[in-house]
Design an enzyme around this catalytic site. Sequence first.
Site: not given
Ligand code: NAD
Length: 437
Positions: A255, A263
Amino acid sequence: MRIVMIGSGYVGLVSGACLADFGHHVTCVDKSEAKIEALKAGKSPIYEPGLEALVAANAAAGRLDFTLDLASAVAEADVVFIAVGTPSRRGDGHADLSYVYAAAREIAASVIGFTVIVTKSTVPVGTGDEVERIFREEFPDKDVAVVSNPEFLREGAAISDFKRPDRIVVGAEDPRAMDAMREVYRPLYLNEAPLFFCERRTSELIKYAANAFLAMKITFINEIADLCETIGADVQKVAKGIGMDKRIGDKFLHAGPGYGGSCFPKDTLALVKTAQDYDSPVRLIETTVAINDNRKRAMGRKVIAACDGSVRGKKIAILGLTFKPNTDDMRDAPSIAIIQALQDAGASVHAFDPEGMDAAKPMLGDVTYGKDPYEIADGADAVVLVTEWDAFRALDFRKLKATMAGDVVVDLRNVYNAAELAKNGFRYTAIGKAQKG
Ligand code: NAD
């Protein structure tokens, strides 16, 4: 095998570094010059335990590099992962897929020869179909297979989660793509991590269903905690008692102040929106979202109640700002709503977080930051534990009490011992415990 990771954030960088560590050649691409420059200089742009060393070792071994030049990287790739952000779309809560589709278009223009395009970003059901349509309609001559491979890593434990996953889900039907994905994950597969193949739409839904279930489990125990406070029971013992039942399991039964992070909030909302669009509402998740949204601000009210009903003109010291320990991620952190509620009620908020203060500063107004818990507690009326970093677990309560003006400790993570706090002269409030007096 040559792998390209589009997006070098929490997921792209961790996945890229781990895949390089398996022996693949990985190029991490990002749009942010600052990120790529930092990575080239051997600095991790995010805080994740072990990541900087893993990146450095694989870069030094020539298996991992970084570039802004998506086109050149993709032209050489066997497998291209899309790991860009899918935040909540402003206004309606659907997943904002503009980054995914923009990346898909850029990739489509540059691939040469058969290439597997893998969506690792969390995307609603049907996104893979749309990515495939972009390729078919805009570049009909390109030979690609579009695959879904959602990521389940947790920030703070991301490297071990990636290297020792419970399962690897792959939504693919093209046998060439299935072979390529087996090759990508071969080191894990040899380690007996189950590689679970299914249809692409099913794979996309698995990610949302998993996050929604976990969010629901947290929300369930949070409601039970509220009930415990009212009827005089102990939520930690309730959690232990039900968690020993293997059908329930003991994970995600702590809790606290409500789930946050990059996410659960956006993914639960996106699932609600997708389900509504298909006229098949997921009411349990709708309720989970509503309860959790209310809970964060309610934690502000809990602090106010612990301070005898008012924090006007009082100094409140906040320990921990990030949505959980061992990350610098502030996205949707409960601390944001709690601090806002306290400020709205007239409190002066001081805060310390081991890694999150740089990310917090642009998101929080009027907060005074300190260099450790004792500095922010100096003259404070109350100390509130919001994020359970290890550094806060073994505080010197005698020293803390001597520095504070007041005697209130509010523990939103149930890490402290009530008897020890009482011995040191504190009035202690935790989550889901019988209210004394
Ligand atoms: P983030 O914002 O940390 O990273 C995304 C990166 O993508 C940024 O650095 C951005 O500059 C880059 N980017 C965007 N468009 C681009 C392009 N056209 N070319 C090159 N780079 C580009 O995001 P994150 O936390 O890594 O999450 C990414 C995905 O993974 C999301 O869909 C999220 O839901 C999923 N996810 C995240 C986690 C987590 O713990 N953060 C876990 C599982 C899944």
